[in-house]
Design a protein around this motif. Structure first.
Motif, PDB file in Angstrom:
ATOM      1  N   ARG A  22       0.837  -1.209   0.000  1.00  0.00           N
ATOM      2  CA  ARG A  22       0.000   0.000   0.000  1.00  0.00           C
ATOM      3  C   ARG A  22       0.865   1.250   0.000  1.00  0.00           C
ATOM      4  O   ARG A  22       0.570   2.225  -0.692  1.00  0.00           O
ATOM      5  CB  ARG A  22      -0.932   0.013   1.212  1.00  0.00           C
ATOM      6  N   LEU A  23       1.940   1.225   0.768  1.00  0.00           N
ATOM      7  CA  LEU A  23       2.838   2.378   0.830  1.00  0.00           C
ATOM      8  C   LEU A  23       3.487   2.637  -0.524  1.00  0.00           C
ATOM      9  O   LEU A  23       3.590   3.786  -0.963  1.00  0.00           O
ATOM     10  CB  LEU A  23       3.907   2.142   1.897  1.00  0.00           C
ATOM     11  N   VAL A  24       3.893   1.587  -1.216  1.00  0.00           N
ATOM     12  CA  VAL A  24       4.480   1.734  -2.546  1.00  0.00           C
ATOM     13  C   VAL A  24       3.448   2.325  -3.500  1.00  0.00           C
ATOM     14  O   VAL A  24       3.754   3.225  -4.289  1.00  0.00           O
ATOM     15  CB  VAL A  24       4.999   0.376  -3.068  1.00  0.00           C
ATOM     16  N   GLY A  25       2.217   1.840  -3.446  1.00  0.00           N
ATOM     17  CA  GLY A  25       1.164   2.365  -4.315  1.00  0.00           C
ATOM     18  C   GLY A  25       0.881   3.832  -4.047  1.00  0.00           C
ATOM     19  O   GLY A  25       0.700   4.622  -4.974  1.00  0.00           O
ATOM     20  N   GLU A  26       0.850   4.205  -2.766  1.00  0.00           N
ATOM     21  CA  GLU A  26       0.627   5.612  -2.422  1.00  0.00           C
ATOM     22  C   GLU A  26       1.762   6.489  -2.942  1.00  0.00           C
ATOM     23  O   GLU A  26       1.523   7.597  -3.434  1.00  0.00           O
ATOM     24  CB  GLU A  26       0.499   5.765  -0.912  1.00  0.00           C
ATOM     25  N   ALA A  27       2.987   6.003  -2.849  1.00  0.00           N
ATOM     26  CA  ALA A  27       4.136   6.779  -3.339  1.00  0.00           C
ATOM     27  C   ALA A  27       4.063   6.947  -4.853  1.00  0.00           C
ATOM     28  O   ALA A  27       4.331   8.030  -5.379  1.00  0.00           O
ATOM     29  CB  ALA A  27       5.434   6.085  -2.942  1.00  0.00           C
ATOM     30  N   ARG A  28       3.682   5.885  -5.557  1.00  0.00           N
ATOM     31  CA  ARG A  28       3.550   5.992  -7.018  1.00  0.00           C
ATOM     32  C   ARG A  28       2.462   6.979  -7.404  1.00  0.00           C
ATOM     33  O   ARG A  28       2.638   7.788  -8.317  1.00  0.00           O
ATOM     34  CB  ARG A  28       3.235   4.627  -7.617  1.00  0.00           C
ATOM     35  N   ARG A  29       1.335   6.912  -6.725  1.00  0.00           N
ATOM     36  CA  ARG A  29       0.250   7.856  -7.032  1.00  0.00           C
ATOM     37  C   ARG A  29       0.671   9.286  -6.731  1.00  0.00           C
ATOM     38  O   ARG A  29       0.364  10.209  -7.491  1.00  0.00           O
ATOM     39  CB  ARG A  29      -1.010   7.486  -6.255  1.00  0.00           C
ATOM     40  N   ARG A  31       3.730  10.486  -6.848  1.00  0.00           N
ATOM     41  CA  ARG A  31       4.663  10.914  -7.899  1.00  0.00           C
ATOM     42  C   ARG A  31       3.925  11.289  -9.170  1.00  0.00           C
ATOM     43  O   ARG A  31       4.278  12.260  -9.838  1.00  0.00           O
ATOM     44  CB  ARG A  31       5.671   9.813  -8.206  1.00  0.00           C
ATOM     45  N   ARG A  32       2.907  10.507  -9.523  1.00  0.00           N
ATOM     46  CA  ARG A  32       2.135  10.825 -10.733  1.00  0.00           C
ATOM     47  C   ARG A  32       1.421  12.159 -10.588  1.00  0.00           C
ATOM     48  O   ARG A  32       1.401  12.962 -11.511  1.00  0.00           O
ATOM     49  CB  ARG A  32       1.117   9.723 -11.013  1.00  0.00           C
ATOM     50  N   ARG A  33       0.828  12.388  -9.417  1.00  0.00           N
ATOM     51  CA  ARG A  33       0.130  13.662  -9.204  1.00  0.00           C
ATOM     52  C   ARG A  33       1.099  14.822  -9.276  1.00  0.00           C
ATOM     53  O   ARG A  33       0.795  15.861  -9.848  1.00  0.00           O
ATOM     54  CB  ARG A  33      -0.574  13.648  -7.848  1.00  0.00           C
ATOM     55  N   THR A  34       2.281  14.662  -8.700  1.00  0.00           N
ATOM     56  CA  THR A  34       3.281  15.723  -8.731  1.00  0.00           C
ATOM     57  C   THR A  34       3.763  15.952 -10.157  1.00  0.00           C
ATOM     58  O   THR A  34       3.928  17.093 -10.587  1.00  0.00           O
ATOM     59  CB  THR A  34       4.474  15.365  -7.828  1.00  0.00           C
ATOM     60  N   ALA A  35       3.986  14.888 -10.896  1.00  0.00           N
ATOM     61  CA  ALA A  35       4.455  15.016 -12.283  1.00  0.00           C
ATOM     62  C   ALA A  35       3.391  15.666 -13.153  1.00  0.00           C
ATOM     63  O   ALA A  35       3.718  16.417 -14.074  1.00  0.00           O
ATOM     64  CB  ALA A  35       4.828  13.649 -12.837  1.00  0.00           C
ATOM     65  N   ASP A  36       2.127  15.390 -12.893  1.00  0.00           N
ATOM     66  CA  ASP A  36       1.063  15.998 -13.684  1.00  0.00           C
ATOM     67  C   ASP A  36       0.969  17.499 -13.443  1.00  0.00           C
ATOM     68  O   ASP A  36       0.619  18.254 -14.338  1.00  0.00           O
ATOM     69  CB  ASP A  36      -0.282  15.356 -13.344  1.00  0.00           C
ATOM     70  N   ARG A  37       1.307  17.938 -12.246  1.00  0.00           N
ATOM     71  CA  ARG A  37       1.193  19.363 -11.919  1.00  0.00           C
ATOM     72  C   ARG A  37       2.321  20.192 -12.493  1.00  0.00           C
ATOM     73  O   ARG A  37       2.156  21.371 -12.757  1.00  0.00           O
ATOM     74  CB  ARG A  37       1.178  19.534 -10.402  1.00  0.00           C
ATOM     75  N   THR A  38       3.489  19.594 -12.659  1.00  0.00           N
ATOM     76  CA  THR A  38       4.636  20.371 -13.147  1.00  0.00           C
ATOM     77  C   THR A  38       4.632  20.396 -14.664  1.00  0.00           C
ATOM     78  O   THR A  38       4.427  19.389 -15.319  1.00  0.00           O
ATOM     79  CB  THR A  38       5.959  19.759 -12.652  1.00  0.00           C
ATOM     80  N   THR A  39       4.870  21.567 -15.220  1.00  0.00           N
ATOM     81  CA  THR A  39       4.921  21.681 -16.674  1.00  0.00           C
ATOM     82  C   THR A  39       6.337  21.470 -17.187  1.00  0.00           C
ATOM     83  O   THR A  39       6.532  20.969 -18.276  1.00  0.00           O
ATOM     84  CB  THR A  39       4.418  23.057 -17.136  1.00  0.00           C
ATOM     85  N   ASP A  40       7.340  21.885 -16.402  1.00  0.00           N
ATOM     86  CA  ASP A  40       8.711  21.624 -16.807  1.00  0.00           C
ATOM     87  C   ASP A  40       9.170  20.350 -16.107  1.00  0.00           C
ATOM     88  O   ASP A  40       8.739  20.011 -15.038  1.00  0.00           O
ATOM     89  CB  ASP A  40       9.627  22.786 -16.439  1.00  0.00           C
ATOM     90  N   GLY A  41      10.034  19.629 -16.741  1.00  0.00           N
ATOM     91  CA  GLY A  41      10.484  18.362 -16.184  1.00  0.00           C
ATOM     92  C   GLY A  41      11.032  17.507 -17.289  1.00  0.00           C
ATOM     93  O   GLY A  41      11.556  17.994 -18.288  1.00  0.00           O
ATOM     94  N   ARG A  42      10.914  16.231 -17.141  1.00  0.00           N
ATOM     95  CA  ARG A  42      11.411  15.319 -18.157  1.00  0.00           C
ATOM     96  C   ARG A  42      10.587  15.421 -19.431  1.00  0.00           C
ATOM     97  O   ARG A  42       9.391  15.637 -19.380  1.00  0.00           O
ATOM     98  CB  ARG A  42      11.322  13.889 -17.659  1.00  0.00           C
ATOM     99  N   VAL A  43      11.271  15.246 -20.543  1.00  0.00           N
ATOM    100  CA  VAL A  43      10.575  15.209 -21.822  1.00  0.00           C
ATOM    101  C   VAL A  43       9.886  13.859 -21.914  1.00  0.00           C
ATOM    102  O   VAL A  43      10.483  12.817 -21.682  1.00  0.00           O
ATOM    103  CB  VAL A  43      11.562  15.406 -22.983  1.00  0.00           C
ATOM    104  N   SER A  44       8.607  13.897 -22.256  1.00  0.00           N
ATOM    105  CA  SER A  44       7.860  12.656 -22.214  1.00  0.00           C
ATOM    106  C   SER A  44       8.108  11.764 -23.409  1.00  0.00           C
ATOM    107  O   SER A  44       7.913  10.565 -23.337  1.00  0.00           O
ATOM    108  CB  SER A  44       6.367  12.959 -22.100  1.00  0.00           C
TER     109      SER A  44
END
Length: 57
Positions: A22-29, A31-44
């Motif tokens: 459960r902790l791993v799943g929460e961490a993945r979710r 990270r996804r939420r944080t990545a969705d909010r940032t416009t600059d970052g890794r090139v997809s």
């Protein structure tokens, strides 16, 4: 009595494993939420990089 003790140990191990998953799943979710909010970052995608540079002669 011994079987009951083994059952308790097995149950406790399964509970710890489920909590870790459960902790791993929460961490993945998170990270996804944080990545969705940032416009600059890794090139997809690699095609995004190709548009940035001119083609060599």
């Amino acid at each position: 009595m011994f079987e009951y003790e083994l059952h308790k140990v097995n149950r406790d191990e399964l509970l710890r494993e489920a909590a870790a998953q459960r902790l791993v799943g929460e961490a993945r979710r998170a990270r996804r939420r944080t990545a969705d909010r940032t416009t600059d970052g890794r090139v997809s995608h690699l095609r995004d990089l190709r548009d940035l540079f001119a083609r060599a002669a």
